[in-house]
Design an enzyme around this catalytic site. Sequence first.
Site, PDB file in Angstrom:
ATOM      1  N   THR A  15      -9.106   3.312 -62.753  1.00  0.00           N
ATOM      2  CA  THR A  15      -9.132   3.004 -61.317  1.00  0.00           C
ATOM      3  C   THR A  15      -8.272   3.982 -60.522  1.00  0.00           C
ATOM      4  OG1 THR A  15      -7.205   1.534 -61.303  1.00  0.00           O
ATOM      5  CG2 THR A  15      -9.341   0.536 -61.819  1.00  0.00           C
ATOM      6  N   TYR A  22       3.026  19.311 -63.137  1.00  0.00           N
ATOM      7  CA  TYR A  22       3.039  18.758 -61.773  1.00  0.00           C
ATOM      8  C   TYR A  22       4.011  17.579 -61.697  1.00  0.00           C
ATOM      9  CZ  TYR A  22       1.042  16.801 -57.421  1.00  0.00           C
ATOM     10  OH  TYR A  22       0.845  16.314 -56.148  1.00  0.00           O
TER      11      TYR A  22
END
Length: 329
Positions: free
Chosen positions: A212, A147
């Site tokens: 995160t 990707y």
Amino acid sequence: MSKTVLITGAAGFLGSHLCDRFIAEGFQVIGMDNYITGDQDNIHHLFDLPNFEFIEHDVTNYIDIVKPVDYILHFASPASPIDYLKIPIQTLKVSSIGTHNLLGLAKAKNARILIASTSEVYGDPLQHPQKEDYFGNVSVIGPRGVYDEAKRFQEALTMAYHRFHGLQTRIARIFNTYGPRMRLNDGRVIPAFMGQVLRGEDLTVFGDGSQTRSFCYVDDLIEGIYRLLFSDHILPVNLGNPDEVTIKTFAKEIIALSGSAHKIKHQPLPEGDPLKRQPDISLAKKILNWSPFIQRTEGMYKTFNHFKGVSKSKLSKVEHKDFKKHIKL
Ligand code: UDP
């Protein structure tokens, strides 16, 4: 005469919201999708409209459109780590060969083209938050390489068409986005967690959950894309919400939102999973006068309500458990 916009990936999450937006703005919209990860339900409401046309097509094959096209938005691509692992070749092809076809089409039609790039071009970033001039830290051969590298190639090809052919190009680097019409079983964290609470399962936090992400609600993102298309800015622009949260905190928020008692269970962190991600959106603020304004609590509430309404058959199709098997391949 209204202008015509071609939207690839029209049956997907972002593509379908873009179709809605451009229809609402009075454009003629041609939606294109091969349904490899898209879902007809996302655009079914548009099928009877006179200003919407749908072409089922894989953009990695030659694209033949006879009528004039003024704008192209290339949003066709698998977009979740589990999809890259299941359909890696298609993931590589859609952003490389597919982008080449669409740039060629844009050139032939003298159309302006906006390419959906991604925060994944920064890989597992060593700069925090990530600014557009950061070159990234990507493993070419890692599980996400199919990707990430396709999207990096896509940006390079787009800039080449701009520099060499003078094509009107725009590049959006999209950070984690969420909202209604995500695929419940696409493995991404929001549909994964929401699907788990709706099925009464424990939530699977990968690693210790200290990694995160920064989540942007879809309506904010669509506004940013719309403004970027009509701006003069050629170089890539980050679009996302800087509201950063750890995945563990996020899991607890979704449990609280569900109003039921669910546990968190930990699974190994997948290889190549970036530890932090947060967009620096000063450029978008400056040139587009754009910043997201939908708070996470509001966006999550809307998204959860959407998922509560999806059919039982979609809710029960769990592919998420295959993830570990895939990363070992
Ligand atoms: N994640 C998780 N549990 C899940 C799915 C994802 O803890 O069931 C984590 C994943 O490891 C990553 C983050 O949530 O750190 C965001 O994952 P997602 O697949 O949504 O997108 P990414 O930003 O990694 O491309």
